[in-house]
Scaffold this active site. Sequence first.
Site, PDB file in Angstrom:
ATOM      1  N   ARG A 106      16.639  13.720   5.862  1.00 54.21           N
ATOM      2  CA  ARG A 106      17.877  14.299   5.333  1.00 54.21           C
ATOM      3  C   ARG A 106      17.881  15.820   5.378  1.00 54.21           C
ATOM      4  NH1 ARG A 106      17.442   9.993   1.282  1.00 54.21           N
ATOM      5  NH2 ARG A 106      18.893   8.324   1.835  1.00 54.21           N
ATOM      6  N   LYS A 128      26.060  24.911  15.373  1.00 56.27           N
ATOM      7  CA  LYS A 128      26.415  23.601  15.918  1.00 56.27           C
ATOM      8  C   LYS A 128      25.186  22.960  16.554  1.00 56.27           C
ATOM      9  CE  LYS A 128      31.335  24.062  17.046  1.00 56.27           C
ATOM     10  NZ  LYS A 128      32.316  24.022  18.149  1.00 56.27           N
ATOM     11  N   GLU A 170      29.207  32.406  29.729  1.00 53.94           N
ATOM     12  CA  GLU A 170      29.519  32.600  28.315  1.00 53.94           C
ATOM     13  C   GLU A 170      29.740  34.076  27.990  1.00 53.94           C
ATOM     14  OE1 GLU A 170      30.305  30.447  26.191  1.00 53.94           O
ATOM     15  OE2 GLU A 170      29.496  28.539  26.887  1.00 53.94           O
ATOM     16  N   LYS A 212      30.155  36.121  18.112  1.00 54.60           N
ATOM     17  CA  LYS A 212      30.113  34.737  17.631  1.00 54.60           C
ATOM     18  C   LYS A 212      29.894  34.694  16.129  1.00 54.60           C
ATOM     19  CE  LYS A 212      28.762  30.103  18.789  1.00 54.60           C
ATOM     20  NZ  LYS A 212      28.110  29.213  19.773  1.00 54.60           N
ATOM     21  N   GLU A 222      35.171  25.332  12.027  1.00 58.60           N
ATOM     22  CA  GLU A 222      36.102  25.262  13.161  1.00 58.60           C
ATOM     23  C   GLU A 222      37.456  24.677  12.761  1.00 58.60           C
ATOM     24  OE1 GLU A 222      36.103  23.353  17.548  1.00 58.60           O
ATOM     25  OE2 GLU A 222      34.285  24.432  17.067  1.00 58.60           O
ATOM     26  N   ARG A 226      37.489  29.838  14.902  1.00 53.68           N
ATOM     27  CA  ARG A 226      36.324  29.429  15.684  1.00 53.68           C
ATOM     28  C   ARG A 226      36.738  28.642  16.927  1.00 53.68           C
ATOM     29  NH1 ARG A 226      30.372  27.113  13.753  1.00 53.68           N
ATOM     30  NH2 ARG A 226      29.512  27.132  15.867  1.00 53.68           N
ATOM     31  N   ASN A 230      36.223  28.062  22.140  1.00 55.38           N
ATOM     32  CA  ASN A 230      36.329  26.950  23.092  1.00 55.38           C
ATOM     33  C   ASN A 230      37.097  27.323  24.355  1.00 55.38           C
ATOM     34  OD1 ASN A 230      34.931  24.993  21.526  1.00 55.38           O
ATOM     35  ND2 ASN A 230      36.753  24.710  20.258  1.00 55.38           N
ATOM     36  N   HIS A 233      36.323  25.634  27.541  1.00 54.01           N
ATOM     37  CA  HIS A 233      35.413  24.527  27.259  1.00 54.01           C
ATOM     38  C   HIS A 233      36.088  23.165  27.207  1.00 54.01           C
ATOM     39  CE1 HIS A 233      32.684  27.779  26.439  1.00 54.01           C
ATOM     40  NE2 HIS A 233      31.718  26.946  26.113  1.00 54.01           N
ATOM     41  N   HIS A 237      33.960  20.553  29.155  1.00 50.64           N
ATOM     42  CA  HIS A 237      33.263  19.409  28.572  1.00 50.64           C
ATOM     43  C   HIS A 237      33.618  18.108  29.287  1.00 50.64           C
ATOM     44  CE1 HIS A 237      32.353  21.467  24.449  1.00 50.64           C
ATOM     45  NE2 HIS A 237      31.533  21.839  25.408  1.00 50.64           N
ATOM     46  N   HIS A 247      26.543  23.940  32.749  1.00 49.70           N
ATOM     47  CA  HIS A 247      27.535  24.289  31.728  1.00 49.70           C
ATOM     48  C   HIS A 247      28.331  25.512  32.156  1.00 49.70           C
ATOM     49  CE1 HIS A 247      29.326  24.493  27.754  1.00 49.70           C
ATOM     50  NE2 HIS A 247      28.982  25.768  27.662  1.00 49.70           N
TER      51      HIS A 247
END
Length: 348
Positions: A106, A128, A170, A212, A222, A226, A230, A233, A237, A247
């Site tokens: 956990r 993330k 990026e 960032k 997000e 945020r 993307n 992206h 993706h 990527h």
Amino acid sequence: MQQVTFPSGSVDYYFQSTGEELSAVLEGKPVIFVTDENVFRLHANFFDGKDTLVIPPGEGSKRMETITHLAGELLNRDANRDVTLVGVGGGVITDITGFLASVYMRGIRFGFVPTTLLAMTDAAVGGKNGVNLGLHKNIIGTIRQPEFILFDSSFLPTLPDSEWSNGFAEVIKYAVIFDAELYAELQQNDLKYYKDNSSACDAVVSKCVAWKNKTVIEDERERSVRKLLNFGHTVAHAIENLYELSHGVAVGIGMIVACRISEAIIGLEAKATIQLQDMLVRYGLPVHVQIDVSAVMELLKSDKKRKGDTIDYILLNRIGSAVIHPLQFAVVEKALNIYASNHPPGEH
């Protein structure tokens, strides 16, 4: 050391750092490292004497089976909640390490030593963590900040040119959506300049991390700004795993598609798209890729950002200014069809 506080916790950033500083950061703590076979081989001295879990390299490792395997290895080592996991590698490793640490018992402490430009400028930053489910990118994951990120540029010289290009996708993204000054700098230089000029490369990394962090501090979950990160992206993706693209290449294609939609929807000047295409090519990122629009659309319609028949899409007003804009899927499909018709089979 620079400490940045997010809604969910603080992260210590060690820029222009070394392995010796990492030893000081981890002194007295039980630590297990996670890396891939390539990094382990190329940097054997770094891992000498360290308890290390090594997995196959590449996007294929970003799946639940890897998490289950690594959790079993932690149990075999009697790892408890006092252990700190340290991911040393590119974005795949930082995603896996962060997710594993978030769910093992956990939640245990973790940190990152990113070894690729892509990980340093983007993937390792922001909290993330996650894995893929089939062709669906990062569909299983968490948002949880690492305790630290240590940036050691001595890892970068072992990267092939393709990985430098991957990272600069990026960097270009940050410049396009936030920083016209950085964009102008990138226009004046090329991949070789940053490979040969470590201080300039370090400065670019710091700028991207700052952008960032500023965005994530404002919107860690997000819900609003945020989403700007993307840019490029959404399509990326969908095509990255579908066509086994890097990527960076996928993001480059996605940025071009987003610019074309921006021209049609909010009046972006066509010359901005042309300039961006030229920049991507200069940094080793191809802009001509053959796609099956129906296959791409099928994946897009399962994107996390979908809302009924629309999807939150990041469009460009101008270089340095992006906006969140809900789009009908039909608009995206039309743009993809135009892209596909401009890059027919046989073109490379």
